[in-house]
Design a protein around this motif. Structure first.
Motif, PDB file in Angstrom:
ATOM      1  N   ALA A  80      50.572  59.741  70.753  1.00  0.00           N
ATOM      2  CA  ALA A  80      49.800  60.542  69.789  1.00  0.00           C
ATOM      3  C   ALA A  80      50.778  61.610  69.464  1.00  0.00           C
ATOM      4  CB  ALA A  80      48.628  60.970  70.764  1.00  0.00           C
ATOM      5  N   MET A 129      48.732  53.742  66.271  1.00  0.00           N
ATOM      6  CA  MET A 129      47.592  54.215  67.289  1.00  0.00           C
ATOM      7  C   MET A 129      46.600  53.115  67.605  1.00  0.00           C
ATOM      8  SD  MET A 129      46.338  56.427  69.102  1.00  0.00           S
ATOM      9  CE  MET A 129      47.924  57.690  69.048  1.00  0.00           C
ATOM     10  N   THR A 159      43.812  59.166  65.238  1.00  0.00           N
ATOM     11  CA  THR A 159      44.081  59.378  66.937  1.00  0.00           C
ATOM     12  C   THR A 159      42.900  59.788  67.431  1.00  0.00           C
ATOM     13  OG1 THR A 159      46.351  59.569  66.518  1.00  0.00           O
ATOM     14  CG2 THR A 159      45.552  60.536  68.444  1.00  0.00           C
ATOM     15  N   GLY A 189      42.164  56.183  68.481  1.00  0.00           N
ATOM     16  CA  GLY A 189      42.659  56.205  69.882  1.00  0.00           C
ATOM     17  C   GLY A 189      42.067  56.910  70.888  1.00  0.00           C
ATOM     18  N   SER A 190      41.346  57.851  70.763  1.00  0.00           N
ATOM     19  CA  SER A 190      40.507  58.624  71.571  1.00  0.00           C
ATOM     20  C   SER A 190      39.059  58.152  71.711  1.00  0.00           C
ATOM     21  CB  SER A 190      40.416  60.239  71.555  1.00  0.00           C
ATOM     22  OG  SER A 190      41.738  60.739  71.547  1.00  0.00           O
TER      23      SER A 190
HETATM   24  O1  LIG Z   1      44.266  61.272  75.065  1.00  0.00           O
HETATM   25  C1  LIG Z   1      45.150  60.916  74.518  1.00  0.00           C
HETATM   26  O2  LIG Z   1      46.333  61.871  74.198  1.00  0.00           O
HETATM   27  C2  LIG Z   1      45.825  59.629  74.295  1.00  0.00           C
HETATM   28  C3  LIG Z   1      45.895  59.396  72.702  1.00  0.00           C
HETATM   29  C4  LIG Z   1      44.664  58.548  72.312  1.00  0.00           C
HETATM   30  C5  LIG Z   1      44.133  58.254  73.404  1.00  0.00           C
HETATM   31  N1  LIG Z   1      44.668  58.724  74.631  1.00  0.00           N
END
Ligand SMILES: O=C(O)[C@@H]1CCC=N1
Ligand SMILES: NC(=O)C1=CN([C@@H]2O[C@H](COP(=O)(O)OP(=O)(O)OC[C@H]3O[C@@H](n4cnc5c(N)ncnc54)[C@H](O)[C@@H]3O)[C@@H](O)[C@H]2O)C=CC1
Length: 271
Positions: free
Chosen positions: A99, A120, A170, A174-175
């Motif tokens: 990230a 990502m 992200t 991602g999150s």
């Molecule tokens: O929380 C985080 O920083 C990582 C990046 C996206 C998901 N988990």
């Protein structure tokens, strides 16, 4: 087909990727190597579970590597790349899942013209359902992008994007799974409070989400139209939605995504 993929970092995201790559038989276990900072128990677990090779010897790992996956925390990347640098060549393809960390930053630390691709993914890679975005650095070619796409298609869908979109992606993808899980946790708690056994509530919650996803994919209606069709005037849904509005649900979600995206930018700037 890749020759050998080496994971630098062996945590949750590395495991999700390894699970996808091995379960789809895109690579044979002997084509996958994992290494980490110090945790040998973790490497042993990955070896036992996926039958892959593991080593603490980074020079040996890189000497056979084709694709080098960076899967450490963003704060550890600079040191990790400096350690790897003497063993890296232009024939390696760097694939980052970190990230916030830009391709430009990684290229600069490595210090020579090496192909870098930033991606990502998300942890749904474990079940082949990651929504992965990728973007290429200055020295990566279209062939490198295609190579990475075929690798990452084993863990779900991939989309090629502009690098400036990566912070928002992200946050969203991602999150994103964590935000949905939080919603489910809250539903489970609420179910308990209204007196439902978890064996009854859990499958209902899951099937409800699965149905929502399928409706979103197959219906030509917008999400708000789909919502409207559930909301009978003066009914139960309206009562629930009014409560969400009273708690500023939409503002909370919007602030959540913006804050996560800002954090991704900060992670990049801390470097
Ligand atoms: O929380 C985080 O920083 C990582 C990046 C996206 C998901 N988990
Ligand atoms: N967990 C997630 O849902 C997602 C994580 N990411 C990214 O994936 C990366 C890893 O995240 P997690 O797997 O959750 O973290 P984690 O903490 O589970 O794993 C990090 C791994 O990096 C290793 N490591 C640290 N320094 C190292 C070094 N110098 N050399 C080799 N290995 C080193 C650690 O030993 C550990 O195995 C992060 O950069 C994160 O931004 C991206 C998408 C989703």
């Amino acid at each position: 087909m890749q020759n050998k993929v080496v994971f630098i970092g062996a945590g949750s995201m590395a495991e999700a990727l390894i699970a996808g790559i091995i379960s789809t038989e895109y690579l044979d276990p002997e084509q996958v190597v994992a290494t980490n900072k110090t945790n040998q128990n973790r490497l042993d677990y990955l070896k036992d579970t996926y039958n892959i090779s593991v080593t603490q010897n980074k020079q040996e790992a890189l000497s056979q590597a084709d694709v080098v996956v960076l899967a450490m925390k963003p704060k550890d990347v600079e040191l990790a790349l400096k350690d790897l640098q003497p063993y890296l060549t232009r024939n390696h393809l760097i694939l980052s899942v970190l990230a916030g960390i830009t391709t430009n930053f990684m290229e600069k630390v490595i210090g020579f013209e090496i192909p870098v691709i930033r991606s990502m993914p998300n942890t749904s890679a474990m079940v082949g359902k990651s929504a992965t975005a990728i973007t290429k650095g200055s020295y990566a070619s279209e062939q490198h992008v295609e190579k990475v796409q075929s690798l990452l298609n084993t863990i779900g869908t991939t989309i090629v994007v502009k690098e400036e979109d990566m912070h928002a992606i992200t946050a969203l993808a991602g999150s994103g799974p964590a935000f949905y899980y939080y919603m489910v946790e809250s539903m489970e708690k609420a179910a308990e409070e209204v007196g439902l056994e978890s064996e009854i509530a859990k499958p209902l919650i899951m099937q409800t989400i699965a149905g929502v996803v399928e409706m979103l994919q197959s219906s030509s209606d917008s999400p708000s139209e789909l919502r409207r069709k559930i909301t009978s005037p003066g009914g139960t849904t309206q009562a629930g939605l009014e409560t969400l509005d009273n708690y500023h649900f939409q503002e909370a979600i919007m602030a959540c995504i913006k804050n996560a995206a800002t954090r991704s930018e900060e992670l990049g700037k801390q470097k």
